[in-house]
Write a protein that holds these residues in place. Structure first.
Motif, PDB file in Angstrom:
ATOM      1  N   CYS A  33       0.813  -1.167  -0.001  1.00 58.26           N
ATOM      2  CA  CYS A  33      -0.129   0.041  -0.039  1.00 58.26           C
ATOM      3  C   CYS A  33       0.767   1.246  -0.023  1.00 58.26           C
ATOM      4  CB  CYS A  33      -1.165  -0.018   1.175  1.00 58.26           C
ATOM      5  SG  CYS A  33      -2.441  -1.509   1.196  1.00 58.26           S
ATOM      6  N   THR A  34       2.080   1.161   0.508  1.00 55.07           N
ATOM      7  CA  THR A  34       2.648   2.229   0.700  1.00 55.07           C
ATOM      8  C   THR A  34       3.593   2.667  -0.467  1.00 55.07           C
ATOM      9  OG1 THR A  34       3.422   1.918   2.867  1.00 55.07           O
ATOM     10  CG2 THR A  34       4.884   3.282   1.637  1.00 55.07           C
ATOM     11  N   ILE A  35       3.873   1.607  -1.360  1.00 55.87           N
ATOM     12  CA  ILE A  35       4.321   1.754  -2.636  1.00 55.87           C
ATOM     13  C   ILE A  35       3.537   2.223  -3.769  1.00 55.87           C
ATOM     14  CG2 ILE A  35       5.523   0.536  -4.571  1.00 55.87           C
ATOM     15  CD1 ILE A  35       7.249   0.715  -1.812  1.00 55.87           C
ATOM     16  N   SER A  36       2.320   1.614  -3.708  1.00 55.37           N
ATOM     17  CA  SER A  36       1.191   2.308  -4.261  1.00 55.37           C
ATOM     18  C   SER A  36       0.825   3.515  -4.139  1.00 55.37           C
ATOM     19  CB  SER A  36      -0.008   1.328  -3.907  1.00 55.37           C
ATOM     20  OG  SER A  36      -1.308   1.812  -4.755  1.00 55.37           O
ATOM     21  N   LYS A  37       0.833   4.107  -2.897  1.00 58.97           N
ATOM     22  CA  LYS A  37       0.645   5.380  -2.751  1.00 58.97           C
ATOM     23  C   LYS A  37       1.563   6.375  -3.173  1.00 58.97           C
ATOM     24  CE  LYS A  37      -2.074   4.957   1.563  1.00 58.97           C
ATOM     25  NZ  LYS A  37      -2.132   5.151   2.917  1.00 58.97           N
ATOM     26  N   TRP A  38       2.901   5.973  -3.315  1.00 59.79           N
ATOM     27  CA  TRP A  38       4.083   6.785  -3.665  1.00 59.79           C
ATOM     28  C   TRP A  38       3.864   6.704  -5.343  1.00 59.79           C
ATOM     29  CZ3 TRP A  38       8.627   3.692  -1.197  1.00 59.79           C
ATOM     30  CH2 TRP A  38       8.640   4.124   0.095  1.00 59.79           C
ATOM     31  N   CYS A  39       3.413   5.462  -5.984  1.00 63.81           N
ATOM     32  CA  CYS A  39       3.299   5.230  -7.424  1.00 63.81           C
ATOM     33  C   CYS A  39       2.193   6.275  -7.902  1.00 63.81           C
ATOM     34  CB  CYS A  39       3.140   3.985  -7.889  1.00 63.81           C
ATOM     35  SG  CYS A  39       4.620   3.098  -7.859  1.00 63.81           S
ATOM     36  N   THR A  40       1.115   6.635  -7.190  1.00 66.32           N
ATOM     37  CA  THR A  40      -0.093   7.280  -7.571  1.00 66.32           C
ATOM     38  C   THR A  40       0.070   8.826  -7.041  1.00 66.32           C
ATOM     39  OG1 THR A  40      -1.302   6.554  -5.470  1.00 66.32           O
ATOM     40  CG2 THR A  40      -1.480   5.365  -7.591  1.00 66.32           C
ATOM     41  N   ASN A  41       1.236   9.061  -6.415  1.00 69.47           N
ATOM     42  CA  ASN A  41       1.450  10.544  -5.817  1.00 69.47           C
ATOM     43  C   ASN A  41       0.368  10.658  -4.519  1.00 69.47           C
ATOM     44  OD1 ASN A  41       3.749  12.036  -6.856  1.00 69.47           O
ATOM     45  ND2 ASN A  41       2.891  11.046  -8.549  1.00 69.47           N
ATOM     46  N   THR A  42       0.059   9.882  -3.975  1.00 64.35           N
ATOM     47  CA  THR A  42      -1.032  10.237  -2.847  1.00 64.35           C
ATOM     48  C   THR A  42      -0.352  10.460  -1.485  1.00 64.35           C
ATOM     49  OG1 THR A  42      -2.490   8.467  -3.800  1.00 64.35           O
ATOM     50  CG2 THR A  42      -2.978   8.984  -1.378  1.00 64.35           C
ATOM     51  N   GLN A  44       4.278  10.783  -0.368  1.00 61.48           N
ATOM     52  CA  GLN A  44       5.719  10.741  -1.165  1.00 61.48           C
ATOM     53  C   GLN A  44       6.846  10.176  -0.088  1.00 61.48           C
ATOM     54  OE1 GLN A  44       6.031  12.002  -4.197  1.00 61.48           O
ATOM     55  NE2 GLN A  44       3.861  12.751  -4.196  1.00 61.48           N
ATOM     56  N   PRO A  45       7.498   9.378  -0.926  1.00 59.42           N
ATOM     57  CA  PRO A  45       8.680   8.624   0.171  1.00 59.42           C
ATOM     58  C   PRO A  45       9.848   9.783   0.705  1.00 59.42           C
ATOM     59  CG  PRO A  45       9.129   8.575  -2.335  1.00 59.42           C
ATOM     60  CD  PRO A  45       7.955   9.158  -1.942  1.00 59.42           C
ATOM     61  N   SER A  46      10.362   9.367   1.376  1.00 53.08           N
ATOM     62  CA  SER A  46      11.248  10.370   2.272  1.00 53.08           C
ATOM     63  C   SER A  46      12.551  10.540   1.225  1.00 53.08           C
ATOM     64  CB  SER A  46      11.812   9.648   3.594  1.00 53.08           C
ATOM     65  OG  SER A  46      12.672   8.594   3.300  1.00 53.08           O
ATOM     66  N   LEU A  47      13.058  11.453   1.335  1.00 47.80           N
ATOM     67  CA  LEU A  47      14.387  11.569   0.458  1.00 47.80           C
ATOM     68  C   LEU A  47      15.341  10.479   0.577  1.00 47.80           C
ATOM     69  CD1 LEU A  47      15.933  13.448  -1.493  1.00 47.80           C
ATOM     70  CD2 LEU A  47      17.081  14.823   0.421  1.00 47.80           C
ATOM     71  N   GLU A  48      15.758   9.980   1.601  1.00 44.64           N
ATOM     72  CA  GLU A  48      16.476   8.886   1.778  1.00 44.64           C
ATOM     73  C   GLU A  48      15.913   7.603   0.959  1.00 44.64           C
ATOM     74  OE1 GLU A  48      18.262   6.038   5.342  1.00 44.64           O
ATOM     75  OE2 GLU A  48      16.785   7.553   5.951  1.00 44.64           O
ATOM     76  N   THR A  49      14.533   7.552   1.107  1.00 46.26           N
ATOM     77  CA  THR A  49      14.045   5.986   0.322  1.00 46.26           C
ATOM     78  C   THR A  49      13.866   6.679  -1.167  1.00 46.26           C
ATOM     79  OG1 THR A  49      12.578   5.957   2.243  1.00 46.26           O
ATOM     80  CG2 THR A  49      11.863   4.972  -0.131  1.00 46.26           C
ATOM     81  N   LEU A  50      13.796   8.155  -1.680  1.00 41.17           N
ATOM     82  CA  LEU A  50      13.984   8.241  -2.931  1.00 41.17           C
ATOM     83  C   LEU A  50      15.345   7.967  -3.460  1.00 41.17           C
ATOM     84  CD1 LEU A  50      11.909   9.588  -5.092  1.00 41.17           C
ATOM     85  CD2 LEU A  50      13.273  11.839  -4.832  1.00 41.17           C
ATOM     86  N   LEU A  51      16.234   8.421  -2.807  1.00 44.82           N
ATOM     87  CA  LEU A  51      17.620   8.030  -3.236  1.00 44.82           C
ATOM     88  C   LEU A  51      17.996   6.422  -3.357  1.00 44.82           C
ATOM     89  CD1 LEU A  51      19.590  10.797  -1.046  1.00 44.82           C
ATOM     90  CD2 LEU A  51      19.060  10.835  -3.516  1.00 44.82           C
TER      91      LEU A  51
END
Length: 74
Positions: A33-42, A44-51
């Motif tokens: 569900c977390t990944i899905s929320k990031w992919c739909t822009n519901t 955002q991941p932390s900067l560390e996770t984005l990296l």
């Protein structure tokens, strides 16, 4: 803060790299569900996770952020 909602391109880059949400779930050991929320822009991941995502996908982290968002906020 209009437009901030759709700042990442994670889903687009996953498609370009022929990877799935499920693959990212497995790599990051995160809830689907977390990944899905990031992919739909519901959300955002932390900067560390984005990296970390950029590293996993072998792209520069800037490819995971919309260029117009970067330019607008510089």
């Amino acid at each position: 803060m209009e437009g901030i909602k759709d700042i990442n391109r994670i889903k687009v880059v996953l498609v370009e790299k022929k990877r799935s949400n499920k693959w990212l779930v497995e790599q990051l050991q995160k809830d689907p569900c977390t990944i899905s929320k990031w992919c739909t822009n519901t959300s955002q991941p932390s900067l560390e996770t984005l990296l970390k995502i950029a590293e996993l996908l072998d792209v520069n982290y800037t490819e995971l952020i919309r260029a117009d968002f970067l330019n607008k906020n510089n």
